[in-house]
Design a protein around this motif. Structure first.
Motif, mmCIF file in Angstrom:
data_model
loop_
_atom_site.group_PDB
_atom_site.id
_atom_site.type_symbol
_atom_site.label_atom_id
_atom_site.label_comp_id
_atom_site.label_asym_id
_atom_site.label_seq_id
_atom_site.Cartn_x
_atom_site.Cartn_y
_atom_site.Cartn_z
ATOM 1 N N UNK A 26 -7.389 1.884 2.969
ATOM 2 C CA UNK A 26 -7.697 2.998 2.093
ATOM 3 C C UNK A 26 -7.137 4.311 2.637
ATOM 4 N N UNK A 27 -7.014 4.422 3.955
ATOM 5 C CA UNK A 27 -6.371 5.607 4.539
ATOM 6 C C UNK A 27 -4.911 5.685 4.110
ATOM 7 N N UNK A 28 -4.261 4.521 4.041
ATOM 8 C CA UNK A 28 -2.867 4.476 3.593
ATOM 9 C C UNK A 28 -2.764 4.854 2.124
ATOM 10 N N UNK A 29 -3.680 4.290 1.324
ATOM 11 C CA UNK A 29 -3.683 4.586 -0.109
ATOM 12 C C UNK A 29 -3.950 6.072 -0.357
ATOM 13 N N UNK A 30 -4.703 6.696 0.554
ATOM 14 C CA UNK A 30 -5.077 8.101 0.381
ATOM 15 C C UNK A 30 -3.949 9.066 0.738
ATOM 16 N N UNK A 31 -2.797 8.542 1.177
ATOM 17 C CA UNK A 31 -1.676 9.410 1.552
ATOM 18 C C UNK A 31 -1.311 10.415 0.453
ATOM 19 N N UNK A 32 -1.237 9.988 -0.831
ATOM 20 C CA UNK A 32 -0.896 10.977 -1.864
ATOM 21 C C UNK A 32 -1.878 12.128 -1.938
ATOM 22 N N UNK A 33 -3.177 11.832 -1.766
ATOM 23 C CA UNK A 33 -4.160 12.899 -1.845
ATOM 24 C C UNK A 33 -4.190 13.743 -0.585
ATOM 25 N N UNK A 34 -3.498 13.284 0.460
ATOM 26 C CA UNK A 34 -3.328 14.114 1.649
ATOM 27 C C UNK A 34 -2.120 15.034 1.490
ATOM 28 N N UNK B 152 0.822 -1.212 0.000
ATOM 29 C CA UNK B 152 0.000 0.000 0.000
ATOM 30 C C UNK B 152 0.852 1.255 0.000
ATOM 31 N N UNK B 153 1.892 1.270 0.829
ATOM 32 C CA UNK B 153 2.764 2.450 0.918
ATOM 33 C C UNK B 153 3.534 2.668 -0.378
ATOM 34 N N UNK B 154 3.994 1.579 -0.997
ATOM 35 C CA UNK B 154 4.749 1.710 -2.254
ATOM 36 C C UNK B 154 3.846 2.224 -3.367
ATOM 37 N N UNK B 155 2.643 1.651 -3.478
ATOM 38 C CA UNK B 155 1.704 2.130 -4.489
ATOM 39 C C UNK B 155 1.308 3.579 -4.228
ATOM 40 N N UNK B 156 1.138 3.918 -2.954
ATOM 41 C CA UNK B 156 0.783 5.295 -2.605
ATOM 42 C C UNK B 156 1.901 6.262 -3.003
ATOM 43 N N UNK B 157 3.160 5.851 -2.780
ATOM 44 C CA UNK B 157 4.285 6.702 -3.177
ATOM 45 C C UNK B 157 4.296 6.904 -4.687
ATOM 46 N N UNK B 158 3.996 5.833 -5.430
ATOM 47 C CA UNK B 158 3.972 5.941 -6.887
ATOM 48 C C UNK B 158 2.949 6.948 -7.384
ATOM 49 N N UNK B 159 1.871 7.146 -6.622
ATOM 50 C CA UNK B 159 0.827 8.087 -7.039
ATOM 51 C C UNK B 159 1.133 9.525 -6.642
ATOM 52 N N UNK B 160 2.223 9.746 -5.890
ATOM 53 C CA UNK B 160 2.543 11.102 -5.441
ATOM 54 C C UNK B 160 2.763 12.063 -6.611
ATOM 55 N N UNK C 129 8.596 -0.312 -6.650
ATOM 56 C CA UNK C 129 7.651 -1.321 -7.150
ATOM 57 C C UNK C 129 8.391 -2.565 -7.621
ATOM 58 N N UNK C 130 9.498 -2.380 -8.328
ATOM 59 C CA UNK C 130 10.246 -3.506 -8.880
ATOM 60 C C UNK C 130 10.788 -4.409 -7.777
ATOM 61 N N UNK C 131 11.326 -3.804 -6.704
ATOM 62 C CA UNK C 131 11.966 -4.593 -5.654
ATOM 63 C C UNK C 131 11.048 -4.890 -4.461
ATOM 64 N N UNK C 132 9.995 -4.095 -4.264
ATOM 65 C CA UNK C 132 9.211 -4.235 -3.046
ATOM 66 C C UNK C 132 7.822 -4.813 -3.186
ATOM 67 N N UNK C 133 7.336 -4.946 -4.422
ATOM 68 C CA UNK C 133 5.976 -5.453 -4.635
ATOM 69 C C UNK C 133 6.039 -6.849 -5.239
ATOM 70 N N UNK C 134 5.378 -7.829 -4.624
ATOM 71 C CA UNK C 134 5.395 -9.181 -5.173
ATOM 72 C C UNK C 134 4.556 -9.262 -6.448
#
Length: 485
Positions: free
Chosen positions: A149-157, A25-33, A194-199
C-alpha cells in the motif's frame, strides 16, 4: 533459550515483496499520477479559470463538485466491474475515460464544456482509484500489505508535492488549458505500461450480475449528500434552504432504502450488510470519513489562506503547500513497513497526534507569522498525515476474505468522499460565519481570525479520530487471511 529465540526472531530477514507484484503496483501507481496531479492543480487554479471564463466562483465550483459527484456515483460500479471482468482491462478503460475527459477540458472555451469534461474525468477517476486498491490487494494475497500500500500511495505522495507547484507554474507562465494537456502524455504512457507490463487479472466472479438497484441507491445516497453539502449557504438557516434539505433527505432515504433492500435480497446486493461484521472495516470507514474532513477541509483552506490572508502569489502558495506533501513523502513508506510489523493501531495514533499538534499552531498564526515557521509546521503536519494514511488503507482489509475486498473498497471510498465534501463545506461555512459575525478592526484581521477558528474546528475533528483509532487491530498485516479461488 527464550532470549535466543527472541533474538533470532528479531534478526530474521524481512520478507521481500514479490517482483511481479512490485512491478504491477508501480505501474498502477503511475497510472494514477495524472488524476492526482489534476485534482491538486485545478484546486489552485479556480480563481484564474473563473476570471478567464467570465463566470462566478459558485458556477466554477461545479468543476470540482461535479468531478467529486461523478467519482462517488461510479465507485459502486467499479466494485462490480472489478469482480465481473478482467481487472487489467477495467483499469485501462478507466484511464481511457480520464484521458477523454482531459482532452475535453483542455479544448474547452466555455464553462459548460469545461464542466462536461470534468464530469467525464470524474467518472474515469471514480472507477480507477477503487480498481487500483482492489486489484493490488488481490494480487498481494495478504502478504506485506503495508509495504504494498505504501507503493500504491506513491501518486498521493508525489501529486500533492508537484501538483500545486506545477499548476501554479503553468498558470504563471502559460494558461490553465495546459494543466489538462499535461494529463495526456502521462495517461498515454500509463496505458502503454499497463498493456505491456501487467499480466491478465481474471475476474473472480465472471457470472456476477450487475445490481442496478443497489448501485442506483448508493449513487443516490452519495449524490444527495454531496449536492446538499455543496449547496448549503451559511447566510441563512438550514431550515430555510428547501433545496438543501430536500437533497440531504433524499440522500438519507436512498441509504435507508438500500439497507432495506440488502436485508431482503442479501445475495443480490452489491454490498451485502454482512460485510460489516468485520470490526476493522467498521472502524476504518468512520476514520476514513473523518479523515476526509480533517485533510480535505484544511487542504482547501490553506491555499486560500496563503493567497487571501498572507498575500502570497499563486506560485508561492503552491511551493509552501509542497512542504506538507514532502513531509507525507518521508513517512509513508516507513509507516507501511511498520504496519506490517506491529499492526495499524499505534501507527495511526502516532500519526494522528503529530497531525493534531502541527494543525494547532494555525489557530494562532496571523498575518505577521514568518514564512519559515509556516513551512516548518506544514512539513511536520505532512509527516503525521503520511504516517496515518497507509495504515488506514491497510486496516480496512485485515481479516477480509478475497471476494469481499471489492465491496469493502466501495464502502470506504464512498464515505471518504462524503467526508471530504463535508470537510470543505463545514470549514467554509465556519469561516464565513465568523467573518460576518465577529468583525475586527480591519477586514484583513477579520478574515485572518475566521481562518484561525476554521483550523480550530479541524483540530476538534482530528481529536474525534482518536476514539475509533484506539480500537483498531494490532494484528500484523502479514497475518491477514485472504482466500484464494
Amino acid at each position: 533459550l527464550k532470549e535466543f529465540k527472541m533474538m533470532k526472531k528479531l534478526t530474521k530477514p524481512k520478507e521481500k515483496i514479490d517482483p511481479t507484484l512490485l512491478r504491477i503496483s508501480l505501474i498502477f501507481a503511475f497510472g494514477a499520477l495524472a488524476p492526482i496531479f489534476d485534482s491538486t492543480m485545478v484546486n489552485i487554479a479556480i480563481q484564474t479559470m473563473t476570471r478567464d471564463m467570465h463566470t462566478t466562483i459558485s458556477v466554477m465550483q461545479w468543476t470540482i463538485t461535479g468531478y467529486t459527484l461523478m467519482m462517488g456515483i461510479t465507485v459502486p460500479l467499479a466494485g462490480w466491474a472489478t469482480d465481473r471482468f478482467n481487472g487489467k482491462w477495467i483499469y485501462s478503460f478507466s484511464l481511457v475515460l480520464f484521458l477523454i475527459g482531459s482532452l475535453f477540458s483542455a479544448i474547452s472555451t466555455t464553462i459548460t464544456t469545461l464542466i462536461i469534461g470534468r464530469l467525464i474525468q470524474g467518472t474515469g477517476t471514480g472507477m480507477l482509484i477503487p480498481a487500483l486498491s482492489t486489484l493490488i490487494m488481490r494480487a498481494a494475497n495478504g502478504k506485506n500489505i503495508g509495504a504494498v500500500m505504501s507503493t500504491v500511495a506513491i501518486p498521493t505522495m508525489i501529486g500533492p508535492v508537484l501538483g500545486p507547484v506545477l499548476g501554479a507554474f503553468i498558470i504563471s507562465n502559460a494558461n490553465w488549458h495546459m494543466m489538462f494537456w499535461v494529463n495526456v502524455p502521462l495517461t498515454l504512457v500509463g496505458l502503454l505500461l499497463i498493456f505491456f507490463g501487467v499480466p491478465t487479472m481474471p475476474a473472480i466472479n465472471p457470472k456476477l450480475k450487475i445490481d442496478f438497484l443497489g448501485i442506483g441507491l448508493l449513487a443516490g445516497f452519495f449524490a444527495g449528500m454531496i449536492l446538499g453539502i455543496s449547496n448549503y449557504s451559511s447566510s441563512k438557516s438550514l431550515f430555510n434552504q428547501d433545496d438543501v434539505l430536500l437533497e440531504i433527505v433524499l440522500g438519507v432515504l436512498a441509504l435507508l432504502m438500500y439497507v432495506l433492500y440488502a436485508v431482503i435480497k442479501p445475495d443480490k446486493a452489491i454490498v451485502p450488510l454482512n460485510i460489516f461484521k468485520y470490526k476493522n472495516l467498521n472502524l476504518t470507514t468512520i476514520l476514513m470519513m473523518l479523515t476526509g474532513i480533517t485533510t480535505n477541509g484544511p487542504m482547501m483552506l490553506l491555499p486560500l489562506y496563503f493567497q487571501g490572508v498572507r498575500g502570497q502569489s499563486v506560485l508561492s502558495a503552491g511551493i509552501i503547500m509542497g512542504s506538507q506533501a514532502i513531509g507525507m513523502f518521508f513517512t509513508r513508506s516507513q509507516a507501511g513497513k511498520l504496519t506490517d510489523r506491529i499492526g495499524p493501531k499505534w501507527v495511526v495514533i502516532v500519526g494522528l497526534l503529530i497531525t493534531l499538534l502541527a494543525t494547532m499552531p494555525f489557530v494562532w498564526f496571523d498575518t505577521s507569522t514568518a514564512i519559515w515557521l509556516l513551512v516548518s509546521v506544514l512539513f511536520i503536519r505532512g509527516l503525521g498525515m503520511g504516517a496515518m494514511s497507509v495504515p488506514l488503507m491497510t486496516a480496512a482489509y485485515i481479516g477480509m476474505p478475497k471476494e469481499k475486498i471489492g465491496q469493502a473498497t466501495v464502502i470506504t471510498r464512498i464515505l471518504q468522499s462524503v467526508g471530504g465534501a463535508a470537510g470543505s463545506a463545514i470549514l467554509s461555512t465556519i469561516i464565513v460565519n465568523v467573518a460576518t459575525s465577529y468583525p475586527k478592526k480591519t477586514p484583513l484581521l477579520t478574515v485572518a481570525n475566521s481562518y484561525n477558528i476554521g483550523f480550530a474546528w479541524s483540530c476538534g475533528f482530528t481529536l474525534l479520530m482518536f476514539i475509533p483509532a484506539w480500537f483498531l487491530s494490532v494484528k500484523k498485516s502479514k497475518n491477514i487471511k485472504i482466500e484464494i479461488n
